[in-house]
Design a protein around this motif. Structure first.
Motif, PDB file in Angstrom:
ATOM      1  N   TYR A 124     -41.673  25.018  37.488  1.00  0.00           N
ATOM      2  CA  TYR A 124     -41.029  26.110  36.777  1.00  0.00           C
ATOM      3  C   TYR A 124     -39.853  26.619  37.602  1.00  0.00           C
ATOM      4  O   TYR A 124     -39.993  26.878  38.802  1.00  0.00           O
ATOM      5  N   SER A 125     -38.709  26.762  36.947  1.00  0.00           N
ATOM      6  CA  SER A 125     -37.524  27.275  37.628  1.00  0.00           C
ATOM      7  C   SER A 125     -37.643  28.781  37.837  1.00  0.00           C
ATOM      8  O   SER A 125     -38.449  29.467  37.194  1.00  0.00           O
ATOM      9  N   ASN A 126     -36.820  29.291  38.750  1.00  0.00           N
ATOM     10  CA  ASN A 126     -36.827  30.728  39.019  1.00  0.00           C
ATOM     11  C   ASN A 126     -36.282  31.546  37.861  1.00  0.00           C
ATOM     12  O   ASN A 126     -36.479  32.771  37.817  1.00  0.00           O
ATOM     13  N   ASP A 127     -35.574  30.904  36.926  1.00  0.00           N
ATOM     14  CA  ASP A 127     -35.059  31.661  35.784  1.00  0.00           C
ATOM     15  C   ASP A 127     -36.155  31.983  34.772  1.00  0.00           C
ATOM     16  O   ASP A 127     -35.921  32.747  33.830  1.00  0.00           O
ATOM     17  N   GLY A 128     -37.353  31.377  34.949  1.00  0.00           N
ATOM     18  CA  GLY A 128     -38.473  31.693  34.077  1.00  0.00           C
ATOM     19  C   GLY A 128     -38.468  30.948  32.765  1.00  0.00           C
ATOM     20  O   GLY A 128     -39.409  31.096  31.968  1.00  0.00           O
ATOM     21  N   ARG A 129     -37.436  30.160  32.481  1.00  0.00           N
ATOM     22  CA  ARG A 129     -37.341  29.458  31.204  1.00  0.00           C
ATOM     23  C   ARG A 129     -37.390  27.932  31.369  1.00  0.00           C
ATOM     24  O   ARG A 129     -37.978  27.257  30.539  1.00  0.00           O
ATOM     25  N   THR A 130     -36.782  27.432  32.416  1.00  0.00           N
ATOM     26  CA  THR A 130     -36.735  25.989  32.621  1.00  0.00           C
ATOM     27  C   THR A 130     -38.046  25.496  33.222  1.00  0.00           C
ATOM     28  O   THR A 130     -38.524  26.040  34.222  1.00  0.00           O
ATOM     29  N   ARG A 131     -38.618  24.493  32.612  1.00  0.00           N
ATOM     30  CA  ARG A 131     -39.869  23.933  33.094  1.00  0.00           C
ATOM     31  C   ARG A 131     -39.867  22.423  32.828  1.00  0.00           C
ATOM     32  O   ARG A 131     -39.335  21.958  31.816  1.00  0.00           O
ATOM     33  N   LYS A 132     -40.476  21.680  33.735  1.00  0.00           N
ATOM     34  CA  LYS A 132     -40.461  20.224  33.634  1.00  0.00           C
ATOM     35  C   LYS A 132     -41.781  19.648  34.151  1.00  0.00           C
ATOM     36  O   LYS A 132     -42.532  20.325  34.851  1.00  0.00           O
ATOM     37  N   MET A 133     -41.996  18.396  33.803  1.00  0.00           N
ATOM     38  CA  MET A 133     -43.138  17.648  34.321  1.00  0.00           C
ATOM     39  C   MET A 133     -42.611  16.657  35.354  1.00  0.00           C
ATOM     40  O   MET A 133     -41.970  15.666  35.021  1.00  0.00           O
ATOM     41  N   LEU A 134     -42.857  16.944  36.630  1.00  0.00           N
ATOM     42  CA  LEU A 134     -42.311  16.144  37.723  1.00  0.00           C
ATOM     43  C   LEU A 134     -43.388  15.497  38.584  1.00  0.00           C
ATOM     44  O   LEU A 134     -43.142  14.457  39.190  1.00  0.00           O
ATOM     45  N   ASP A 135     -44.546  16.112  38.671  1.00  0.00           N
ATOM     46  CA  ASP A 135     -45.632  15.617  39.531  1.00  0.00           C
ATOM     47  C   ASP A 135     -46.630  14.835  38.670  1.00  0.00           C
ATOM     48  O   ASP A 135     -47.079  15.345  37.626  1.00  0.00           O
ATOM     49  N   TYR A 136     -47.000  13.648  39.132  1.00  0.00           N
ATOM     50  CA  TYR A 136     -47.832  12.771  38.316  1.00  0.00           C
ATOM     51  C   TYR A 136     -48.998  12.201  39.109  1.00  0.00           C
ATOM     52  O   TYR A 136     -48.922  12.024  40.333  1.00  0.00           O
ATOM     53  N   ILE A 137     -50.049  11.897  38.365  1.00  0.00           N
ATOM     54  CA  ILE A 137     -51.173  11.095  38.853  1.00  0.00           C
ATOM     55  C   ILE A 137     -51.161   9.813  38.038  1.00  0.00           C
ATOM     56  O   ILE A 137     -51.327   9.833  36.816  1.00  0.00           O
ATOM     57  N   ILE A 138     -50.943   8.690  38.710  1.00  0.00           N
ATOM     58  CA  ILE A 138     -50.753   7.399  38.053  1.00  0.00           C
ATOM     59  C   ILE A 138     -51.851   6.442  38.514  1.00  0.00           C
ATOM     60  O   ILE A 138     -52.185   6.399  39.703  1.00  0.00           O
ATOM     61  N   VAL A 139     -52.418   5.690  37.580  1.00  0.00           N
ATOM     62  CA  VAL A 139     -53.473   4.727  37.899  1.00  0.00           C
ATOM     63  C   VAL A 139     -53.107   3.375  37.297  1.00  0.00           C
ATOM     64  O   VAL A 139     -52.240   3.282  36.429  1.00  0.00           O
ATOM     65  N   SER A 140     -53.761   2.341  37.771  1.00  0.00           N
ATOM     66  CA  SER A 140     -53.563   1.019  37.183  1.00  0.00           C
ATOM     67  C   SER A 140     -54.192   0.992  35.789  1.00  0.00           C
ATOM     68  O   SER A 140     -55.180   1.671  35.507  1.00  0.00           O
ATOM     69  N   ARG A 141     -53.597   0.185  34.931  1.00  0.00           N
ATOM     70  CA  ARG A 141     -54.033   0.151  33.529  1.00  0.00           C
ATOM     71  C   ARG A 141     -55.488  -0.301  33.402  1.00  0.00           C
ATOM     72  O   ARG A 141     -56.193   0.101  32.478  1.00  0.00           O
ATOM     73  N   ARG A 142     -55.930  -1.105  34.329  1.00  0.00           N
ATOM     74  CA  ARG A 142     -57.316  -1.586  34.273  1.00  0.00           C
ATOM     75  C   ARG A 142     -58.301  -0.430  34.369  1.00  0.00           C
ATOM     76  O   ARG A 142     -59.385  -0.489  33.794  1.00  0.00           O
ATOM     77  N   TRP A 143     -57.938   0.630  35.117  1.00  0.00           N
ATOM     78  CA  TRP A 143     -58.846   1.758  35.329  1.00  0.00           C
ATOM     79  C   TRP A 143     -58.434   2.986  34.521  1.00  0.00           C
ATOM     80  O   TRP A 143     -58.801   4.096  34.851  1.00  0.00           O
ATOM     81  N   ARG A 144     -57.692   2.760  33.464  1.00  0.00           N
ATOM     82  CA  ARG A 144     -57.249   3.883  32.640  1.00  0.00           C
ATOM     83  C   ARG A 144     -58.425   4.656  32.044  1.00  0.00           C
ATOM     84  O   ARG A 144     -58.406   5.886  31.982  1.00  0.00           O
ATOM     85  N   SER A 145     -59.456   3.938  31.624  1.00  0.00           N
ATOM     86  CA  SER A 145     -60.607   4.610  31.014  1.00  0.00           C
ATOM     87  C   SER A 145     -61.403   5.427  32.019  1.00  0.00           C
ATOM     88  O   SER A 145     -62.260   6.230  31.630  1.00  0.00           O
ATOM     89  N   SER A 146     -61.145   5.247  33.323  1.00  0.00           N
ATOM     90  CA  SER A 146     -61.883   5.992  34.342  1.00  0.00           C
ATOM     91  C   SER A 146     -61.341   7.401  34.528  1.00  0.00           C
ATOM     92  O   SER A 146     -61.998   8.220  35.170  1.00  0.00           O
ATOM     93  N   ILE A 147     -60.147   7.694  34.007  1.00  0.00           N
ATOM     94  CA  ILE A 147     -59.593   9.052  34.075  1.00  0.00           C
ATOM     95  C   ILE A 147     -60.103   9.832  32.880  1.00  0.00           C
ATOM     96  O   ILE A 147     -59.790   9.516  31.725  1.00  0.00           O
ATOM     97  N   THR A 148     -60.888  10.849  33.137  1.00  0.00           N
ATOM     98  CA  THR A 148     -61.519  11.609  32.057  1.00  0.00           C
ATOM     99  C   THR A 148     -60.824  12.926  31.763  1.00  0.00           C
ATOM    100  O   THR A 148     -61.128  13.555  30.757  1.00  0.00           O
ATOM    101  N   ASN A 149     -59.891  13.351  32.630  1.00  0.00           N
ATOM    102  CA  ASN A 149     -59.219  14.636  32.399  1.00  0.00           C
ATOM    103  C   ASN A 149     -58.013  14.719  33.320  1.00  0.00           C
ATOM    104  O   ASN A 149     -58.013  14.172  34.426  1.00  0.00           O
ATOM    105  N   CYS A 150     -56.966  15.413  32.871  1.00  0.00           N
ATOM    106  CA  CYS A 150     -55.794  15.650  33.708  1.00  0.00           C
ATOM    107  C   CYS A 150     -55.030  16.851  33.159  1.00  0.00           C
ATOM    108  O   CYS A 150     -54.692  16.881  31.971  1.00  0.00           O
ATOM    109  N   ARG A 151     -54.773  17.826  34.033  1.00  0.00           N
ATOM    110  CA  ARG A 151     -54.060  19.038  33.617  1.00  0.00           C
ATOM    111  C   ARG A 151     -53.542  19.761  34.842  1.00  0.00           C
ATOM    112  O   ARG A 151     -53.897  19.449  35.988  1.00  0.00           O
TER     113      ARG A 151
END
Length: 425
Positions: free
Chosen positions: A294-321
């Motif tokens: 979140y920017s200091n202006d209070g309006r700009t927001r982005k998705m920059l940080d990620y948790i990435i897994v291999s496609r083989r283990w995609r079903s092992s991720i049960t939640n992300c937020r």
């Protein structure tokens, strides 16, 4: 740099791990092996022969000499965990992963505050970016967490770090500080190995050379990871993805990138090349639980940080937020937490019939019937010109006659005796 102008110092010598090499009236200090002995051609050199300005700074030289920060990096092995200490990633509830850009951990109490926040959310493994800690090192911090970090001692920025709780720390096999932007670790679990990579990607304003210096080594590391390992990438990739139409279905699932710039495109190409999936957008969440910055202006927001897994283990991720309540210093990034729980499935083996009961060949009548059957069956093989066809007919015929005349063993059945031991009959 440190120099000496004394004529007495115009000989090459070693002192406290540094060499003074004569160059006209100046001697430049360069790094060398700490094991170098203190001597010169005309005898030993003491502090009295050094220039006064050099003597005043020699303690700073030794303090700044951190061999582990010089690249190329070295793989750090730790004592192998016992089987009882292997992680069980199929436990009910799984294990919590996290990534967080903290802006800095270089202020009093920062490490303890980080440990408290991670414990509050039950995080077992966390990738930390922009830690701004000096050198390549590891240490125990509060609440049973262990911190491993990597940086560039010249700039003291862009550092990445890995935080492990006590249970995961016991399962750690090795870790390697690749650079100030990449750190890798390998953890043993009961069904194999788990490779973790902590990353901090350059921003879109960075030069192409800086971006290549990040993505090229990262791609090389991913190629070396065993396909059997559980692969996880944690970090700030400085690229946003949004909900629109779709070209990157295998990488993003139902969510697609919007207005691709070079940084976002590099990230998606990397994921597509190495069969990776971005887990932040695999689940339906409120908008406030998706954005990580979140920017200091209070309006700009982005998705920059990620948790990435291999496609083989995609079903092992049960939640992300993301969690807005996590606070540490003046960071403008949110804590991203994901749950990992392996879903293993036994491979289906081809059904094989029981073995032939060769003990029946001890009976003379059975042997005679079998020999006559074989002789009558293959009198016509000489009329077949094709060797492959003849071999196939011969093989099928032998098995068919053997099954009808000799018979097969009865499958053994498993049962438990009174003592609870497994028996066969």
């Amino acid at each position: 740099m440190w120099y000496t102008t004394s004529q007495q110092d115009q000989q090459s010598f070693a002192f406290a791990g540094y060499i003074l090499e004569p160059d006209s009236n100046l001697c430049l200090i360069t790094a060398c092996d700490l094991g170098t002995r203190l001597n010169v051609t005309n005898g030993s050199v003491g502090l009295a022969t050094l220039h006064p300005n050099l003597i005043a700074t020699i303690s700073d030289v030794i303090a700044l000499d951190d061999r582990s920060s010089f690249y190329p990096s070295r793989l750090q092995h730790v004592p192998g965990p016992k089987f009882d200490h292997y992680l069980n990633l199929i436990d009910q509830g799984g294990l919590c992963l996290a990534t967080w850009n903290v802006l800095t951990l270089n202020f009093p109490g920062a490490k303890s505050m980080l440990a408290l926040e991670l414990k509050r959310f039950g995080v077992a493994v966390a990738g930390v970016t922009e830690a701004r800690l000096i050198g390549n090192d590891s240490e125990d911090i509060s609440e049973g967490y262990h911190l491993i970090w990597s940086d560039d001692q010249r700039t003291k920025t862009n550092e990445v770090a890995l935080v492990l709780d006590s249970r995961t720390r016991r399962s750690l096999l090795s870790y390697e500080q690749i650079s100030d932007r990449i750190l890798t670790a390998q953890i043993q679990h009961k069904h194999g190995k788990w490779t973790i990579i902590v990353c901090y990607a350059p921003t879109n304003q960075a030069s192409d050379e800086v971006k290549d210096c990040f993505y090229a080594p990262l791609s090389s590391i991913l190629e070396k990871v065993s396909p059997h390992d559980v692969l996880t990438l944690l970090g700030d990739f400085n690229g946003t993805v949004r909900d629109t139409d779709g070209v990157w279905n295998s990488v993003l699932g139902p969510v697609k990138p919007d207005c691709l710039n070079e940084t976002r495109l590099r990230l998606l190409q990397l994921c597509n090349m190495h069969d990776l999936v971005i887990t932040n957008i695999l689940f339906q969440r409120k908008e406030v639980h998706k954005y990580t910055w979140y920017s200091n202006d209070g309006r700009t927001r982005k998705m920059l940080d990620y948790i990435i897994v291999s496609r083989r283990w995609r079903s092992s991720i049960t939640n992300c937020r993301t969690y807005r309540s996590a606070e540490l210093g003046n960071t403008d990034h949110r804590l991203v937490v994901s749950n990992l729980r392996l879903h293993l499935k036994a491979q289906k083996s081809d059904h094989r019939p029981p073995k032939l009961d060769l003990n029946n060949l001890t009976d003379s009548n059975t042997r005679q019937v079998y020999a006559v059957s074989i002789s009558n069956r293959f009198d016509c093989l000489g009329q077949i010109s094709e060797s492959e066809e003849a071999w196939q007919l011969f093989k099928d015929g032998v098995l068919l006659l053997a099954e009808s005349t000799i018979g097969r063993l009865k499958p053994r059945k498993n049962f438990l005796d009174i003592a609870g031991n497994s028996r066969y009959y």
